[in-house]
Design a protein around this motif. Structure first.
Motif, PDB file in Angstrom:
ATOM      1  N   ASP A  85      12.622  54.647 -47.530  1.00  0.00           N
ATOM      2  CA  ASP A  85      13.827  54.622 -48.356  1.00  0.00           C
ATOM      3  C   ASP A  85      13.564  55.206 -49.736  1.00  0.00           C
ATOM      4  OD1 ASP A  85      15.300  53.620 -46.361  1.00  0.00           O
ATOM      5  OD2 ASP A  85      16.037  51.884 -47.464  1.00  0.00           O
ATOM      6  N   ALA A  86      12.416  54.854 -50.311  1.00  0.00           N
ATOM      7  CA  ALA A  86      12.103  55.395 -51.635  1.00  0.00           C
ATOM      8  C   ALA A  86      11.925  56.908 -51.540  1.00  0.00           C
ATOM      9  CB  ALA A  86      10.852  54.748 -52.211  1.00  0.00           C
ATOM     10  N   LEU A  97      13.277  58.891 -49.341  1.00  0.00           N
ATOM     11  CA  LEU A  97      14.597  59.479 -49.136  1.00  0.00           C
ATOM     12  C   LEU A  97      15.321  59.597 -50.463  1.00  0.00           C
ATOM     13  CD1 LEU A  97      16.923  60.482 -47.441  1.00  0.00           C
ATOM     14  CD2 LEU A  97      17.513  58.116 -46.907  1.00  0.00           C
ATOM     15  N   ALA A  98      15.210  58.568 -51.283  1.00  0.00           N
ATOM     16  CA  ALA A  98      15.874  58.595 -52.589  1.00  0.00           C
ATOM     17  C   ALA A  98      15.367  59.775 -53.412  1.00  0.00           C
ATOM     18  CB  ALA A  98      15.638  57.275 -53.338  1.00  0.00           C
ATOM     19  N   ASP A 158      14.248  55.583 -58.895  1.00  0.00           N
ATOM     20  CA  ASP A 158      14.746  55.524 -57.527  1.00  0.00           C
ATOM     21  C   ASP A 158      15.279  54.147 -57.185  1.00  0.00           C
ATOM     22  OD1 ASP A 158      14.261  58.122 -57.029  1.00  0.00           O
ATOM     23  OD2 ASP A 158      12.367  57.809 -55.995  1.00  0.00           O
ATOM     24  N   LEU A 216      19.066  54.148 -56.680  1.00  0.00           N
ATOM     25  CA  LEU A 216      19.466  54.867 -55.481  1.00  0.00           C
ATOM     26  C   LEU A 216      18.952  54.171 -54.222  1.00  0.00           C
ATOM     27  CD1 LEU A 216      20.896  57.211 -54.242  1.00  0.00           C
ATOM     28  CD2 LEU A 216      18.933  58.666 -54.699  1.00  0.00           C
ATOM     29  N   SER A 217      17.728  53.667 -54.284  1.00  0.00           N
ATOM     30  CA  SER A 217      17.193  52.963 -53.127  1.00  0.00           C
ATOM     31  C   SER A 217      18.039  51.738 -52.794  1.00  0.00           C
ATOM     32  CB  SER A 217      15.758  52.503 -53.397  1.00  0.00           C
ATOM     33  OG  SER A 217      14.909  53.616 -53.520  1.00  0.00           O
ATOM     34  N   LEU A 249      21.037  52.910 -51.125  1.00  0.00           N
ATOM     35  CA  LEU A 249      20.721  53.341 -49.763  1.00  0.00           C
ATOM     36  C   LEU A 249      20.540  52.129 -48.862  1.00  0.00           C
ATOM     37  CD1 LEU A 249      18.210  56.244 -50.474  1.00  0.00           C
ATOM     38  CD2 LEU A 249      20.552  56.436 -49.634  1.00  0.00           C
ATOM     39  N   ARG A 253      22.105  55.880 -43.173  1.00  0.00           N
ATOM     40  CA  ARG A 253      20.841  56.340 -43.756  1.00  0.00           C
ATOM     41  C   ARG A 253      20.258  57.468 -42.923  1.00  0.00           C
ATOM     42  NH1 ARG A 253      19.890  51.128 -45.085  1.00  0.00           N
ATOM     43  NH2 ARG A 253      18.795  50.716 -43.130  1.00  0.00           N
ATOM     44  N   ARG A 292      19.167  61.143 -44.024  1.00  0.00           N
ATOM     45  CA  ARG A 292      17.793  61.582 -43.776  1.00  0.00           C
ATOM     46  C   ARG A 292      17.798  62.977 -43.140  1.00  0.00           C
ATOM     47  NH1 ARG A 292      16.203  56.499 -42.011  1.00  0.00           N
ATOM     48  NH2 ARG A 292      15.406  55.854 -44.039  1.00  0.00           N
ATOM     49  N   THR A 336      19.412  65.681 -45.873  1.00  0.00           N
ATOM     50  CA  THR A 336      18.646  66.065 -47.066  1.00  0.00           C
ATOM     51  C   THR A 336      17.926  67.407 -46.920  1.00  0.00           C
ATOM     52  OG1 THR A 336      18.422  63.774 -47.747  1.00  0.00           O
ATOM     53  CG2 THR A 336      16.831  65.318 -48.653  1.00  0.00           C
TER      54      THR A 336
END
Lengths: 155, 155
Positions: free
Chosen positions: A17-18, A20-21, B123, B126-127, B130, B138, B142, B145
DNA sequence: CATAAGTCATTACCCTTGCTAAGTATTCCC
DNA sequence: GGGAATACTTAGCAAGGGTAATGACTTATG
């Protein structure tokens, strides 16, 4: 090529997740710069102005505060954008029927015409890039777009 | 609520390629603003500086030109960002071994530490957002991106 | 009903970050 | 060796974001 640390490739990073952020932030930054640079010489509108006209086109007349909140901008910034567009005759300021503090911003006929023409030209580059993707990739973006919207709207 | 024109909701608009382009542009603009505003007071780095340190962390030492190209920025802009970071001791300029024109930019130990700490803080917001999405959403991001990356890199 | 407090928009001003144009140092090629 | 090309920097400009303070109006309170 060697590194003193675990090599953080995008492919690996995006799994957490981090990661992805971080990756999403980078992508958004770069793509936004790329889009801003694509300003066609014929286009009289900046990206911010285009966004404002688009918001009025989509959601109808709105107060300055509403527009600022929607575009995630402070009221003074929105006032300035409105001033530019009002100078060009693309939007009109009207008084609010029941609350004298508020100012209602309305799209003019000319504003609507300019919006549609500008958007067509400006989306050309991006549309062409999109057309170069596979149908599946386009589908991913189609589903991702509203999610990005929601992220931007989140508190 | 009535409109004088066909109501262009995001849901409808995103189905066509031109609509997808417009909506994607809006989303990217807003999310980028939202992310930039999330600058924590403890964070010494701007988004651009963070991106530069991240590029060095991920890809190792690079010349100014390479960094500028990767970040989709003109060389003078990159030079300025590098100056800021060099003042803070986060990056170092080194001479290129074989080409005296080029300047190689290298991450210092302090730069690496600041990058990781800042990224973690930055982050966070944002995390958290998410984490509030569904696993499926998510997953869409993924996959989206890297596609956004590629769009930004396209000519 | 008068006044204090709050809200909305604006004005004034500053900072960041992108750009282009021009300058300097180095390398490449004839 | 000298001219052209390349890489970076410097200088200066513009767009677009922010905060603080002001003015106009509304709402709440005593």
């Amino acid at each position: 090529m060697t590194y003193a640390h675990d090599m953080p490739t995008p492919e690996k990073a995006v799994r957490t997740d981090a990661g992805l952020a971080s990756e999403l932030r980078l992508s958004v930054m770069r793509l936004r710069r790329r889009l801003a640079a694509e300003r066609h010489p014929d286009n009289p509108l900046s990206m911010g102005q285009l966004a404002l006209l688009g918001a009025l086109y989509r959601n109808g007349d709105q107060s300055v505060g509403e527009l600022a909140a929607r575009e995630r901008v402070q009221p003074p910034s929105m006032t300035r954008t409105i001033n530019c567009l009002a100078d060009g005759g693309y939007v009109e300021r009207r008084s609010h029927p029941s609350d004298g503090r508020q100012v209602v911003v309305a799209l003019t006929d000319e504003g609507r015409a300019v919006l549609l023409a500008d958007r067509a030209r400006r989306d050309e580059w991006l549309s062409r890039r999109l057309a170069g993707l596979s149908a599946e990739e386009r589908d991913v973006l189609r589903r991702a777009t509203p999610i990005l919207q929601r992220l931007a709207e989140a508190d």
